[in-house]
Design an enzyme around this catalytic site. Structure first.
Site, PDB file in Angstrom:
ATOM      1  N   GLU A   1       0.837  -1.188   0.000  1.00 42.42           N
ATOM      2  CA  GLU A   1       0.000   0.000   0.000  1.00 42.42           C
ATOM      3  C   GLU A   1       0.880   1.248   0.000  1.00 42.42           C
ATOM      4  OE1 GLU A   1      -3.003   0.098   3.019  1.00 42.42           O
ATOM      5  OE2 GLU A   1      -4.004  -1.693   2.262  1.00 42.42           O
TER       6      GLU A   1
ATOM      7  N   HIS B   1      -4.541   6.554   0.825  1.00 45.72           N
ATOM      8  CA  HIS B   1      -3.758   5.332   0.730  1.00 45.72           C
ATOM      9  C   HIS B   1      -4.327   4.474  -0.382  1.00 45.72           C
ATOM     10  CE1 HIS B   1      -6.893   3.561   3.353  1.00 45.72           C
ATOM     11  NE2 HIS B   1      -6.430   2.373   3.025  1.00 45.72           N
TER      12      HIS B   1
ATOM     13  N   HIS C   1      -5.136   0.642  -2.291  1.00 51.16           N
ATOM     14  CA  HIS C   1      -5.445  -0.784  -2.169  1.00 51.16           C
ATOM     15  C   HIS C   1      -5.053  -1.420  -3.493  1.00 51.16           C
ATOM     16  CE1 HIS C   1      -8.822  -0.366   1.142  1.00 51.16           C
ATOM     17  NE2 HIS C   1      -7.606  -0.127   1.598  1.00 51.16           N
TER      18      HIS C   1
ATOM     19  N   ASP D   1      -8.794  -0.386   8.310  1.00 46.52           N
ATOM     20  CA  ASP D   1      -9.088   1.028   8.015  1.00 46.52           C
ATOM     21  C   ASP D   1     -10.191   1.545   8.929  1.00 46.52           C
ATOM     22  OD1 ASP D   1      -7.260   1.087   5.948  1.00 46.52           O
ATOM     23  OD2 ASP D   1      -8.760   0.671   4.401  1.00 46.52           O
TER      24      ASP D   1
HETATM   25 ZN    ZN Z   1      -7.047   0.515   3.406  1.00 51.68          ZN
END
Ligand code: ZN
Length: 133
Positions: A26, A84, A86, A97
């Site tokens: 990530e 962020h 994925h 999260d």
């Molecule tokens: Zn995430």
């Protein structure tokens, strides 16, 4: 409460490039800008090192995060959100999260394999309208 985030196509491309460049891990960073009413206006997406470097979670490198905050403050801006990526799943908050978002007040922008979405936490996850400018 924030219900809309405005972000430039240039910053969207930058986040997309971060997603690709950091695969399979990530990527993450901060969104610097201003809050106008209930809208978060992003002026700059700034990548920050993922101190965890995992495929399922992230942690903004504390020193870089502090420097970004400091720079924003100096310019009369604020960190309006965190992004962020994925790299292998959709742009929906993971369990990790969700737990982490509960301690945050800013907008969470997630770039997944199916595009980008933004969220805030307000007694639960609320989707924020994402407008490309
Ligand atoms: Zn995430």
């Amino acid at each position: 409460m924030i219900n809309e985030i405005k972000i430039s196509s240039r910053d969207i491309e930058l986040i997309q490039a971060e997603l690709e460049a950091n695969k399979p891990f990530e990527a993450c960073g901060v969104l610097i800008g201003t809050i106008i009413g209930s809208t978060a206006l992003v002026e700059k997406a700034l990548p920050v090192t993922n101190a965890k470097r995992t495929r399922r979670s992230f942690e903004l490198d504390p020193k870089e995060h502090y420097n970004a905050w400091n720079e924003a403050e100096k310019n009369g801006r604020e960190i309006v959100g965190v992004f962020h990526t994925h790299p292998v799943s959709s742009a929906v908050p993971s369990l990790w999260d969700r737990e982490t978002m509960q301690n945050e007040t800013s907008v969470w922008l997630i770039a997944g394999v199916d595009g980008m979405r933004a969220y805030v936490w307000e007694n639960g996850i609320i989707t924020v309208k994402l407008t490309e400018i």
